[in-house]
Design a protein around this motif. Structure first.
Motif: not given
Length: 390
Positions: A218-222, A256, A343, A346, A350
């Motif tokens: 679910k995290i946006s960090t790839k 992913s 959340k 992430d 970051q």
């Protein structure tokens, strides 16, 4: 001082309780005390003395509630014949403590109970057991708790158990004070521009592995690699009750850019992983006072954990981690909020300055209060106080 430590399993068996008793026993033996550990037999244990600690084994298993397997009379006779200054029972709901509870007043020496959480306290099958526990605990010379605010100490307070004190868990300063960075990433081809998230825990289905992967997806960090290290890793991910969920989450992960590594519990590999990890993630379902959080702190790795056991307290003590919003079911198992956990994950990934701040604060608090050297001193101080009280 003649000391008897009683625990269900001991080295070479691996686990949190085994590590606690091993650290205390070996350090006390090294200081000149006569230390014996009573435990279950283990097929890989080839000697009855390990680093100065005598080992006495019994072919027993189970508990009062589950049923005792094996002949308990030999163990009872052993306890009644021993002449020790100190006798310590680690954990409840296991044969090594349960068999002794009805005969406590006949066992020689000052007796200490380290409950380690009362994990089944709210389960209906254990209701009669914990009704009796209210009386049994009053027969000990001291009850030692790992937390100021977990279910076992709250039970003691509610039921008039006045003989109680707190001695927390720790991490080994000999392992973590000079831990080396770079080895794990180099060995497994994890570039410095990838985040490394670590989880250490047995693959029992209750240590939050599925929740960790759900958050990872679910995290946006790839650019993330997650590493699982734990006992029974060959069982992963064959938990029947979550098999379809695992298939779905692993399929998403495969599509992913994120990666998952899985290893058995080799200690040197584990230490190397702690040294190189950017974050320790621990959405476990059941704990008492997880050693792995202290080890994360000792390795200068900030942590993100479920509110399980006394994880929230460890975060407050060390200032090294954040707690994921968590609910507790009727059986006492913790369940993190996956969306909110993702959340927070992430955000921590970051914010490099935040992770550094948490890491440095944690290391400082660990050195001051949470090394096994200091915790062993606390136990020995208690032992001496009880003996002097005669």
């Amino acid at each position: 001082m003649k000391i008897l430590h009683i625990v269900e399993n001991y080295s070479p068996s691996v686990g949190g309780m085994q590590e606690v008793v091993k650290q205390l026993s070996e350090r006390m033996a090294n200081s000149g005390h006569e230390v014996t550990v009573v435990c279950s037999a283990h097929p890989l244990r080839k000697t009855d003395i390990i680093k100065g600690v005598k080992i006495k084994t019994f072919h027993l298993s189970g508990s009062f509630v589950q049923g005792i397997k094996g002949d308990a009379s030999e163990y009872e006779s052993y306890l009644l014949q021993q002449e020790n200054d100190i006798v310590v029972f680690f954990a409840a709901q296991i044969w090594s403590t349960d068999i002794a509870l009805p005969i406590l007043d006949k066992i020689k020496g000052k007796k200490i109970f380290v409950p380690t959480g009362f994990s089944a306290l709210t389960q209906p099958a254990y209701r009669a057991y914990y009704d009796q526990m209210k009386t049994w605990m009053k027969s000990f010379d001291m009850n030692v708790f790992l937390s100021e605010d977990y279910r076992d100490i709250l039970f003691a307070k509610e039921n008039g158990i006045d003989k109680r004190m707190i001695i927390p868990n720790a991490a080994d300063e000999r392992e973590f004070e000079n831990i080396q960075q770079g080895i794990f990433r180099k060995q497994y081809g994890i570039n410095e521009d990838r985040f490394l998230i670590l989880h250490v825990g047995s693959f029992t289905g209750l240590k939050g592995h599925l929740e960790a992967v759900q958050m990872l997806n679910k995290i946006s960090t790839k650019n993330v690699t997650m590493c699982f290290i734990g006992n029974d890793y060959e069982a992963f991910p064959k938990y029947k009750r979550t098999k379809l969920k695992w298939i779905w989450e692993l399929l998403k992960l495969k599509l992913s850019s994120k990666r998952l590594l899985i290893f058995p519990p080799d200690r040197q590999r584990t230490l190397a992983a702690f040294a190189d990890a950017d974050l320790f993630l621990f959405p476990s379902n059941v704990e008492c006072s997880p050693l792995v959080l202290f080890e994360a702190v000792a390795s200068e790795t900030p942590f993100l954990s479920a509110e399980v056991g006394n994880a929230k307290e460890i975060a407050q003590w060390t200032e090294a981690g954040w707690i994921i919003p968590t609910s507790v079911d009727e059986n006492g198992f913790s369940h993190v909020n996956i969306e909110k956990g993702a959340k927070l994950l992430d955000e921590m990934l970051q914010k490099e300055d935040l992770r550094k701040q948490l890491a440095l604060a944690g290391k400082k608090h660990w050195r001051e209060k949470f090394t096994w050297e200091k915790i062993t001193e606390s136990y020995l101080s208690l032992y001496n106080q009880l003996i002097a009280a005669k």
